[in-house]
Design a protein around this motif. Structure first.
Motif, short mmCIF file in Angstrom:
data_model
loop_
_atom_site.label_atom_id
_atom_site.label_comp_id
_atom_site.label_asym_id
_atom_site.label_seq_id
_atom_site.Cartn_x
_atom_site.Cartn_y
_atom_site.Cartn_z
N ALA A 1 0.83 -1.20 0.00
CA ALA A 1 0.00 0.00 0.00
C ALA A 1 0.87 1.25 0.00
O ALA A 1 0.57 2.22 -0.70
N GLU A 2 1.95 1.23 0.80
CA GLU A 2 2.94 2.30 0.77
C GLU A 2 4.26 1.69 0.29
O GLU A 2 4.93 0.99 1.05
N PRO A 3 4.62 1.90 -0.99
CA PRO A 3 5.82 1.27 -1.54
C PRO A 3 7.07 1.62 -0.73
O PRO A 3 7.28 2.78 -0.36
N ASP A 4 7.89 0.63 -0.49
CA ASP A 4 9.15 0.80 0.24
C ASP A 4 10.27 0.83 -0.80
O ASP A 4 10.79 -0.20 -1.22
N GLU A 5 10.66 2.04 -1.21
CA GLU A 5 11.65 2.18 -2.27
C GLU A 5 13.03 1.69 -1.85
O GLU A 5 13.77 1.14 -2.67
N GLU A 6 13.39 1.87 -0.60
CA GLU A 6 14.72 1.43 -0.15
C GLU A 6 14.81 -0.10 -0.21
O GLU A 6 15.81 -0.66 -0.67
N LYS A 7 13.77 -0.77 0.24
CA LYS A 7 13.76 -2.24 0.18
C LYS A 7 13.76 -2.72 -1.28
O LYS A 7 14.37 -3.73 -1.61
N ALA A 8 13.06 -1.98 -2.14
CA ALA A 8 13.03 -2.33 -3.57
C ALA A 8 14.42 -2.19 -4.18
O ALA A 8 14.85 -3.03 -4.97
N ARG A 9 15.15 -1.13 -3.82
CA ARG A 9 16.51 -0.97 -4.32
C ARG A 9 17.43 -2.08 -3.84
O ARG A 9 18.29 -2.54 -4.59
N GLN A 10 17.24 -2.51 -2.60
CA GLN A 10 18.05 -3.61 -2.08
C GLN A 10 17.77 -4.89 -2.85
O GLN A 10 18.67 -5.69 -3.09
#
Length: 99
Positions: free
Chosen positions: A89-98
């Protein structure tokens, strides 16, 4: 005569700006498609390498083949982690980059 010249200049300038914008759009599309294709290649290669290593592990039982399979699965699993991070629901961009 000056008005006609000014109109022509404005039209040529507008066309030049439009062509530059179109060129920039095409370059962005090419860069995005190149990145997507390269990512697909890495993902497919990781999946194929993992499958081959697991097949070797089943045939020989060598723990090194199992380690190779785990290493090869890092790219597909990282892709999964990144996708799940972005689908929240709230995208986690830092986790996506990891990922």
């Amino acid at each position: 005569m000056t008005r006609g010249l000014g109109l022509r200049f404005a039209l040529l300038t507008g066309m030049a700006i439009g062509l530059v914008a179109l060129s920039a759009l095409i370059q962005e599309l090419q860069a995005a498609s190149t990145a997507w294709i390269a990512g697909q290649g890495y993902w497919s290669r990781g999946q194929q390498d993992a499958t081959a290593a697991l097949s070797r592990y089943l045939a020989r039982g060598d723990a090194e083949d199992l380690d190779d399979a785990r290493q090869a699965l890092q790219v597909p699993l990282g892709d999964l982690q990144a996708r799940l991070a972005l689908e929240q629901a709230e995208p986690d961009e830092e986790k996506a980059r990891q990922g």
